[in-house]
Design an enzyme around this catalytic site. Structure first.
Site, PDB file in Angstrom:
ATOM      1  N   TRP A 192      49.527  36.560  42.343  1.00 37.86           N
ATOM      2  CA  TRP A 192      49.697  35.254  41.689  1.00 37.86           C
ATOM      3  C   TRP A 192      48.372  34.642  41.235  1.00 37.86           C
ATOM      4  O   TRP A 192      48.354  33.639  40.546  1.00 37.86           O
ATOM      5  CB  TRP A 192      50.400  34.270  42.637  1.00 37.86           C
ATOM      6  N   GLU A 226      38.398  40.649  39.336  1.00 34.34           N
ATOM      7  CA  GLU A 226      37.964  39.250  39.185  1.00 34.34           C
ATOM      8  C   GLU A 226      37.054  38.851  40.341  1.00 34.34           C
ATOM      9  O   GLU A 226      36.090  38.114  40.160  1.00 34.34           O
ATOM     10  CB  GLU A 226      39.192  38.329  39.076  1.00 34.34           C
ATOM     11  N   GLU A 274      43.259  49.339  38.055  1.00 29.95           N
ATOM     12  CA  GLU A 274      43.404  48.248  37.095  1.00 29.95           C
ATOM     13  C   GLU A 274      42.233  48.303  36.114  1.00 29.95           C
ATOM     14  O   GLU A 274      41.144  47.791  36.423  1.00 29.95           O
ATOM     15  CB  GLU A 274      43.402  46.891  37.820  1.00 29.95           C
ATOM     16  N   GLY A 305      50.250  38.136  35.602  1.00 29.34           N
ATOM     17  CA  GLY A 305      51.007  37.087  34.894  1.00 29.34           C
ATOM     18  C   GLY A 305      52.518  37.205  35.012  1.00 29.34           C
ATOM     19  O   GLY A 305      53.202  36.211  35.296  1.00 29.34           O
TER      20      GLY A 305
END
Ligand code: 13P
Length: 267
Positions: free
Chosen positions: A18, A106, A176, A243
């Protein structure tokens, strides 16, 4: 889809990351919506990873026997200490957390989560009975300069250094590609499967034949309309969804795409 044998340890897994979305009160509604849709889904492991501040609400909403497992988005490797702003494994366990994402790109980019730190965190995580989802992936410039294989090789080796071989059943890898995250640019099924295949070979080199059973998820702009093609690749064992995991309907459609179609394929 390649026929997988009964009792295959590579049971599909779909996890929703999330990221920094949903307050605790919004979390209750989203969890309820997801649970309603996945209640009857079988032969697959399902995980949602809300922000730390939503874990209590998620845990409470799920109750004890839910089909959805809870994951965290990172953790600190120490049990406790003077680490302002950090959260430890035992703190996560108290909220029923079973998985933890480590080395997400990230966090590598904005929070200096290096391969070395990921290795320490992965070892600590299994010590606290948390299943690490270790993320790897190349940037666009690394792909364009032909360095994907070398980058993945180095991330896998360094991020899994010292990982206890007797705990590899707990380990999950997520590939990823950084250029596919949140961009709508998804890797082609072949591009993704090629890297998954490389990762699987590295895992066998590191851990022996059992390394082939470690689940490898694909992440990066996974949506209902591309999930079927991605999930039907032989080396892709599920998805780490950003998302689209915030939309219960889309998340459910991705889960359906990842689910083995024969009830006897996975127990
Ligand atoms: P998106 O699915 O939003 O591209 O995010 C992928 C991701 O980073 C999951 O961890």
């Amino acid at each position: 889809m390649t026929r997988k044998t009964k009792l295959n340890p590579r049971r599909p897994l779909v996890a929703g990351n999330w990221k920094m979305h949903r307050t605790a009160s919004d979390t209750r509604a989203l969890i309820q919506d997801i649970v309603k849709r996945v209640e009857r889904v079988a032969n697959i492991d399902l995980v949602v990873c809300p922000p730390f501040t939503s874990l209590a609400a998620a845990h409470e909403t799920l109750g004890r026997h839910s089909i959805l497992a809870l994951g965290a988005q990172t953790m600190h490797q120490a049990k406790e200490g003077a680490f302002t702003g950090e959260i430890s494994g035992p703190m996560l366990r108290e909220f029923g957390v079973r998985y933890v994402i480590l080395g997400h790109s990230e966090r590598r980019q904005y929070d200096n989560e290096t391969n070395e730190k990921v290795a320490a965190k992965a070892i600590a995580a299994v010590g606290y009975h948390l299943r690490p989802i270790v993320c790897v992936g190349e940037t666009l410039s690394q792909r364009e300069s032909g360095d994907t294989e070398a980058v993945i090789d180095s991330q896998i080796h360094t991020s899994l250094a010292g990982f206890p071989p007797e705990q590899i059943e707990e380990l999950v890898i997520a590939y990823e590609p950084v250029w596919a995250i949140g961009t709508g640019k998804v890797a082609t099924p072949k591009q993704a499967n090629d890297v998954h295949h490389q990762i699987r070979k590295l895992l066998v080199k590191l851990f022996g034949p059992k390394g082939a059973d470690i689940r490898i998820l694909y992440g990066g702009s996974v949506k209902p309309d591309n999930a079927v093609d991605l999930m039907s690749q032989p080396d892709i064992d599920g998805a780490l969804v950003g998302g689209a995991s915030l939309d219960a309907r889309a998340f459910f459609d991705i889960i359906e795409a990842a689910r083995p179609k024969r009830a006897t394929d996975h127990d």
